[in-house]
Design a protein around this motif. Structure first.
Motif, PDB file in Angstrom:
ATOM      1  N   VAL A 235       0.866  -1.172   0.000  1.00 45.59           N
ATOM      2  CA  VAL A 235       0.000   0.000   0.000  1.00 45.59           C
ATOM      3  C   VAL A 235       0.908   1.228   0.000  1.00 45.59           C
ATOM      4  CG1 VAL A 235      -1.631   1.307   1.424  1.00 45.59           C
ATOM      5  CG2 VAL A 235      -1.856  -1.158   1.215  1.00 45.59           C
ATOM      6  N   ILE A 236       0.572   2.209  -0.789  1.00 44.10           N
ATOM      7  CA  ILE A 236       1.349   3.447  -0.805  1.00 44.10           C
ATOM      8  C   ILE A 236       1.020   4.207   0.473  1.00 44.10           C
ATOM      9  CG2 ILE A 236       1.733   5.641  -1.989  1.00 44.10           C
ATOM     10  CD1 ILE A 236       0.950   4.099  -4.607  1.00 44.10           C
ATOM     11  N   ALA A 237       1.991   4.321   1.359  1.00 40.71           N
ATOM     12  CA  ALA A 237       1.778   4.973   2.650  1.00 40.71           C
ATOM     13  C   ALA A 237       1.907   6.488   2.541  1.00 40.71           C
ATOM     14  CB  ALA A 237       2.767   4.438   3.678  1.00 40.71           C
ATOM     15  N   ALA A 238       2.768   6.958   1.639  1.00 41.00           N
ATOM     16  CA  ALA A 238       2.989   8.390   1.468  1.00 41.00           C
ATOM     17  C   ALA A 238       3.505   8.646   0.055  1.00 41.00           C
ATOM     18  CB  ALA A 238       4.000   8.903   2.493  1.00 41.00           C
ATOM     19  N   LYS A 239       3.271   9.854  -0.422  1.00 42.58           N
ATOM     20  CA  LYS A 239       3.715  10.218  -1.772  1.00 42.58           C
ATOM     21  C   LYS A 239       5.043  10.967  -1.748  1.00 42.58           C
ATOM     22  CE  LYS A 239      -0.942  10.321  -3.608  1.00 42.58           C
ATOM     23  NZ  LYS A 239      -1.929  11.088  -4.370  1.00 42.58           N
ATOM     24  N   LYS A 240       5.707  10.882  -0.608  1.00 41.37           N
ATOM     25  CA  LYS A 240       7.024  11.491  -0.449  1.00 41.37           C
ATOM     26  C   LYS A 240       7.808  10.671   0.571  1.00 41.37           C
ATOM     27  CE  LYS A 240       5.321  14.653   3.053  1.00 41.37           C
ATOM     28  NZ  LYS A 240       5.221  16.006   3.530  1.00 41.37           N
TER      29      LYS A 240
ATOM     30  N   CYS B  71       5.121  -2.999   3.746  1.00 37.93           N
ATOM     31  CA  CYS B  71       3.738  -3.249   3.310  1.00 37.93           C
ATOM     32  C   CYS B  71       2.917  -1.977   3.163  1.00 37.93           C
ATOM     33  CB  CYS B  71       3.043  -4.214   4.261  1.00 37.93           C
ATOM     34  SG  CYS B  71       2.595  -3.510   5.869  1.00 37.93           S
ATOM     35  N   GLY B  72       3.294  -0.923   3.907  1.00 37.65           N
ATOM     36  CA  GLY B  72       2.576   0.343   3.846  1.00 37.65           C
ATOM     37  C   GLY B  72       1.442   0.476   4.843  1.00 37.65           C
ATOM     38  N   HIS B  73       1.187  -0.539   5.649  1.00 39.29           N
ATOM     39  CA  HIS B  73       0.069  -0.512   6.590  1.00 39.29           C
ATOM     40  C   HIS B  73       0.431   0.010   7.978  1.00 39.29           C
ATOM     41  CE1 HIS B  73      -2.935  -2.509   4.088  1.00 39.29           C
ATOM     42  NE2 HIS B  73      -1.964  -3.290   3.656  1.00 39.29           N
TER      43      HIS B  73
ATOM     44  N   LYS C  98       6.848   2.900  -0.972  1.00 39.00           N
ATOM     45  CA  LYS C  98       7.104   1.447  -0.889  1.00 39.00           C
ATOM     46  C   LYS C  98       7.460   0.810  -2.233  1.00 39.00           C
ATOM     47  CE  LYS C  98       6.112   2.107   3.337  1.00 39.00           C
ATOM     48  NZ  LYS C  98       7.208   2.413   4.237  1.00 39.00           N
ATOM     49  N   TYR C  99       7.761   1.625  -3.246  1.00 43.48           N
ATOM     50  CA  TYR C  99       8.106   1.093  -4.563  1.00 43.48           C
ATOM     51  C   TYR C  99       9.546   1.416  -4.966  1.00 43.48           C
ATOM     52  CZ  TYR C  99       3.383  -0.461  -5.397  1.00 43.48           C
ATOM     53  OH  TYR C  99       2.198  -1.143  -5.327  1.00 43.48           O
TER      54      TYR C  99
ATOM     55  N   GLY D  53      13.354   8.231  -5.576  1.00 46.98           N
ATOM     56  CA  GLY D  53      12.600   9.146  -6.417  1.00 46.98           C
ATOM     57  C   GLY D  53      11.412   8.523  -7.129  1.00 46.98           C
ATOM     58  N   THR D  54      11.154   7.240  -6.899  1.00 46.85           N
ATOM     59  CA  THR D  54      10.034   6.562  -7.552  1.00 46.85           C
ATOM     60  C   THR D  54       8.711   7.254  -7.237  1.00 46.85           C
ATOM     61  OG1 THR D  54      11.193   4.451  -7.493  1.00 46.85           O
ATOM     62  CG2 THR D  54       8.817   4.349  -7.770  1.00 46.85           C
TER      63      THR D  54
END
Length: 130
Positions: free
Chosen positions: A41-46, A63-65, A102-103, A112-113
């Motif tokens: 799960v994307i936890a943050a966009k930065k 995992c992003g959770h 998380k990517y 930077g993804t």
């Protein structure tokens, strides 16, 4: 008697393999192998700017959770059992940018993804804790 049973079983198997349309159709119950996400799960966009302690083991949430981003709080045990945290030990005290999306290709560090469109356009999970 064993020969007769074996012969019947062989005939049934060969009939099933050669002419399956002759036998009644038997459907097996559907089995769902997993409902767990295979992607984090994307936890943050930065990224998260953190102070790392040299010689101490840190567990980066993969995992992003986790509610303790960017570190693991054990949420993967119930929400993403296929994903485990990345444990690492920095050599010395340092500041670092740990991945929040998380990517990253260089976990746990940001590469930077998060700047890519699929991250920036994603919906973030609702944080139920203040």
């Amino acid at each position: 008697m064993n020969t007769i049973i074996s012969g019947r079983v062989r005939k049934l198997v060969s009939a099933t393999l050669i002419q399956p349309w002759i036998l009644p159709i038997i459907t097996a119950p559907k089995v769902q192998l997993s409902t767990l996400p295979t992607e984090p799960v994307i936890a943050a966009k930065k990224p998260f700017k953190v102070e790392l302690i040299g010689g101490k083991r840190h567990s980066w949430c993969a995992c992003g959770h986790s509610k303790k981003q960017p570190f693991c709080d054990g949420a993967h045990k119930t929400k993403a059992q296929g994903l485990i945290p990345l444990r690492f030990v920095p050599e010395k005290d340092s500041k670092a940018w740990l991945c929040g999306c998380k990517y990253t290709a260089n976990p746990p560090y940001c590469d930077g993804t998060h700047k890519q469109e699929f991250i920036q356009s994603a919906l973030l999970p609702v944080n139920t804790h203040s």
